[in-house]
Design a protein around this motif. Structure first.
Motif, PDB file in Angstrom:
ATOM      1  N   LEU A 177       0.831  -1.211   0.000  1.00 20.01           N
ATOM      2  CA  LEU A 177       0.000   0.000   0.000  1.00 20.01           C
ATOM      3  C   LEU A 177       0.864   1.260   0.000  1.00 20.01           C
ATOM      4  O   LEU A 177       0.453   2.316  -0.472  1.00 20.01           O
ATOM      5  CB  LEU A 177      -0.943  -0.011   1.204  1.00 20.01           C
ATOM      6  CG  LEU A 177      -2.045  -1.077   1.189  1.00 20.01           C
ATOM      7  CD1 LEU A 177      -2.858  -1.002   2.473  1.00 20.01           C
ATOM      8  CD2 LEU A 177      -2.962  -0.904  -0.017  1.00 20.01           C
ATOM      9  N   LYS A 178       2.074   1.123   0.531  1.00 17.30           N
ATOM     10  CA  LYS A 178       2.990   2.256   0.566  1.00 17.30           C
ATOM     11  C   LYS A 178       3.712   2.431  -0.775  1.00 17.30           C
ATOM     12  O   LYS A 178       4.376   3.437  -0.997  1.00 17.30           O
ATOM     13  CB  LYS A 178       4.024   2.047   1.676  1.00 17.30           C
ATOM     14  CG  LYS A 178       3.420   1.809   3.047  1.00 17.30           C
ATOM     15  CD  LYS A 178       4.502   1.438   4.053  1.00 17.30           C
ATOM     16  CE  LYS A 178       3.892   1.076   5.397  1.00 17.30           C
ATOM     17  NZ  LYS A 178       4.936   0.651   6.371  1.00 17.30           N
ATOM     18  N   GLN A 179       3.596   1.431  -1.623  1.00 18.04           N
ATOM     19  CA  GLN A 179       4.262   1.458  -2.926  1.00 18.04           C
ATOM     20  C   GLN A 179       3.202   1.350  -4.015  1.00 18.04           C
ATOM     21  O   GLN A 179       2.925   0.281  -4.539  1.00 18.04           O
ATOM     22  CB  GLN A 179       5.251   0.282  -3.038  1.00 18.04           C
ATOM     23  CG  GLN A 179       6.300   0.249  -1.958  1.00 18.04           C
ATOM     24  CD  GLN A 179       7.388   1.302  -2.214  1.00 18.04           C
ATOM     25  OE1 GLN A 179       7.530   1.808  -3.313  1.00 18.04           O
ATOM     26  NE2 GLN A 179       8.143   1.613  -1.173  1.00 18.04           N
ATOM     27  N   ALA A 180       2.583   2.478  -4.346  1.00 16.79           N
ATOM     28  CA  ALA A 180       1.445   2.474  -5.275  1.00 16.79           C
ATOM     29  C   ALA A 180       1.809   1.855  -6.622  1.00 16.79           C
ATOM     30  O   ALA A 180       1.034   1.084  -7.206  1.00 16.79           O
ATOM     31  CB  ALA A 180       0.927   3.896  -5.481  1.00 16.79           C
ATOM     32  N   PHE A 181       2.992   2.184  -7.141  1.00 18.55           N
ATOM     33  CA  PHE A 181       3.390   1.667  -8.442  1.00 18.55           C
ATOM     34  C   PHE A 181       3.527   0.149  -8.414  1.00 18.55           C
ATOM     35  O   PHE A 181       3.071  -0.551  -9.312  1.00 18.55           O
ATOM     36  CB  PHE A 181       4.715   2.294  -8.887  1.00 18.55           C
ATOM     37  CG  PHE A 181       5.264   1.704 -10.147  1.00 18.55           C
ATOM     38  CD1 PHE A 181       4.718   2.030 -11.386  1.00 18.55           C
ATOM     39  CD2 PHE A 181       6.319   0.806 -10.111  1.00 18.55           C
ATOM     40  CE1 PHE A 181       5.208   1.464 -12.550  1.00 18.55           C
ATOM     41  CE2 PHE A 181       6.823   0.245 -11.277  1.00 18.55           C
ATOM     42  CZ  PHE A 181       6.262   0.577 -12.501  1.00 18.55           C
ATOM     43  N   THR A 182       4.162  -0.355  -7.341  1.00 14.36           N
ATOM     44  CA  THR A 182       4.360  -1.797  -7.218  1.00 14.36           C
ATOM     45  C   THR A 182       3.028  -2.516  -7.092  1.00 14.36           C
ATOM     46  O   THR A 182       2.819  -3.585  -7.684  1.00 14.36           O
ATOM     47  CB  THR A 182       5.235  -2.111  -5.997  1.00 14.36           C
ATOM     48  OG1 THR A 182       6.490  -1.450  -6.156  1.00 14.36           O
ATOM     49  CG2 THR A 182       5.460  -3.606  -5.854  1.00 14.36           C
ATOM     50  N   LYS A 183       2.122  -1.922  -6.339  1.00 15.55           N
ATOM     51  CA  LYS A 183       0.806  -2.524  -6.170  1.00 15.55           C
ATOM     52  C   LYS A 183       0.068  -2.584  -7.509  1.00 15.55           C
ATOM     53  O   LYS A 183      -0.508  -3.617  -7.868  1.00 15.55           O
ATOM     54  CB  LYS A 183      -0.017  -1.713  -5.172  1.00 15.55           C
ATOM     55  CG  LYS A 183      -1.438  -2.229  -4.980  1.00 15.55           C
ATOM     56  CD  LYS A 183      -2.211  -1.329  -4.025  1.00 15.55           C
ATOM     57  CE  LYS A 183      -3.658  -1.801  -3.923  1.00 15.55           C
ATOM     58  NZ  LYS A 183      -4.448  -0.907  -3.042  1.00 15.55           N
ATOM     59  N   LYS A 184       0.106  -1.497  -8.266  1.00  8.69           N
ATOM     60  CA  LYS A 184      -0.574  -1.455  -9.561  1.00  8.69           C
ATOM     61  C   LYS A 184       0.046  -2.464 -10.516  1.00  8.69           C
ATOM     62  O   LYS A 184      -0.657  -3.151 -11.259  1.00  8.69           O
ATOM     63  CB  LYS A 184      -0.475  -0.046 -10.149  1.00  8.69           C
ATOM     64  CG  LYS A 184      -1.218   0.116 -11.472  1.00  8.69           C
ATOM     65  CD  LYS A 184      -1.145   1.559 -11.948  1.00  8.69           C
ATOM     66  CE  LYS A 184      -1.926   1.732 -13.253  1.00  8.69           C
ATOM     67  NZ  LYS A 184      -1.862   3.140 -13.724  1.00  8.69           N
TER      68      LYS A 184
END
Length: 208
Positions: free
Chosen positions: A128-135
Motif C-alpha cells: 500500500l505504501k508502494q502504489a506503483f508496485t501494487k498497480k
C-alpha cells in the motif's frame, strides 16, 4: 518480528478488470459475429481456401516466409478460424467483452490449483505504501486471471472429448493437454516473476 517468507495466497479476485488487454490495435474487437459465421459455415470452404493458397504461392513468398522468423508453422487452418485467431491476438478487446468470456468459464471444483495466487495480507499492507508496485502486481494478476480462465475453457473441451470417446479423439485431447501444460507453465512463471518483483519493496524481515 519473525522472518516470513514471501507467499502468494488466494484471498480475493479484486484485480480482474484492471488490466488493459491488447496493444497492437486501438479498435476494440468483438468476435461474436465472426464466431457465428464460423459455426454456421462449419469447415466448408476450408479445402478450397487451402487449394487457392497453394496455387497462389511462389518461391519468393516461401523464401520470404522462411526469412521472417524461425518459428515453425503447421498446416493452414480454416480461413475464418484463422481470421478470428489473428484478430484476437492483434486487436484491443473491450473490458466488458473480456469479463463476459471469463465469467462463462468456471473452474472445475476439483481443479483447485488453477487459480490466481494472491499476495498475503501482511505483504499487501506493505505494498500500500508502494502504489506503483501494487498497480504492477494487479496487472500481472489480471494476466494470470486470463491464463487460468483460458485453461478452464481448454479443460472443458478436453473433458467433453473424453466423455464422447477418448480413443476416437486422442489427437485432439493430446492437443488440449499440451495447451493445459503450457498455460500452467505460463501461470507458474508469472507467479515467480511477481514474487521476484515484490522482494525489493519489502523490509528485510519479510525477505525469503
Amino acid at each position: 518480528m519473525n522472518k516470513t517468507k514471501i507467499h502468494l495466497w488466494l484471498l480475493t479476485s479484486r484485480s480482474a478488470d484492471l488490466m488493459e488487454e491488447g496493444e497492437a490495435d486501438d479498435s476494440e474487437y468483438d468476435d461474436t459475429d465472426d464466431i457465428k459465421s464460423l459455426l454456421e459455415s462449419g469447415n466448408s470452404g476450408a479445402k478450397t481456401d487451402l487449394l487457392d493458397d497453394q496455387q497462389s504461392g511462389s518461391v519468393l513468398e516461401e523464401m520470404d516466409a522462411l526469412l521472417q522468423d524461425d518459428d515453425d508453422v503447421g498446416s493452414a487452418i480454416s480461413e475464418k478460424l484463422a481470421n478470428i485467431t489473428n484478430k484476437a491476438f492483434s486487436k484491443q478487446h473491450s473490458i466488458d467483452a473480456v469479463k463476459k468470456k471469463k465469467e462463462s468459464h468456471k473452474r472445475p471444483k476439483n481443479c483447485d490449483k488453477v487459480i490466481v495466487p494472491k499476495v498475503n495480507k501482511e505483504i499487501w499492507r506493505q505494498m500500500l505504501k508502494q502504489a506503483f508496485t501494487k498497480k504492477r502486481d494487479l496487472r500481472l494478476m489480471n494476466v494470470q486471471s486470463l491464463i487460468t480462465k483460458s485453461t478452464c475453457a481448454v479443460v472443458s473441451v478436453a473433458n467433453k472429448l473424453l466423455n464422447l470417446d477418448g480413443q476416437k479423439h486422442d489427437a485432439e485431447i493430446r492437443n488440449c493437454l499440451d495447451a493445459i501444460y503450457l498455460l500452467g507453465h505460463a501461470n507458474t512463471t508469472m507467479s515467480m516473476q511477481r514474487r521476484d518483483l515484490l522482494r525489493p519493496v519489502l523490509k528485510s524481515d519479510y525477505a525469503a
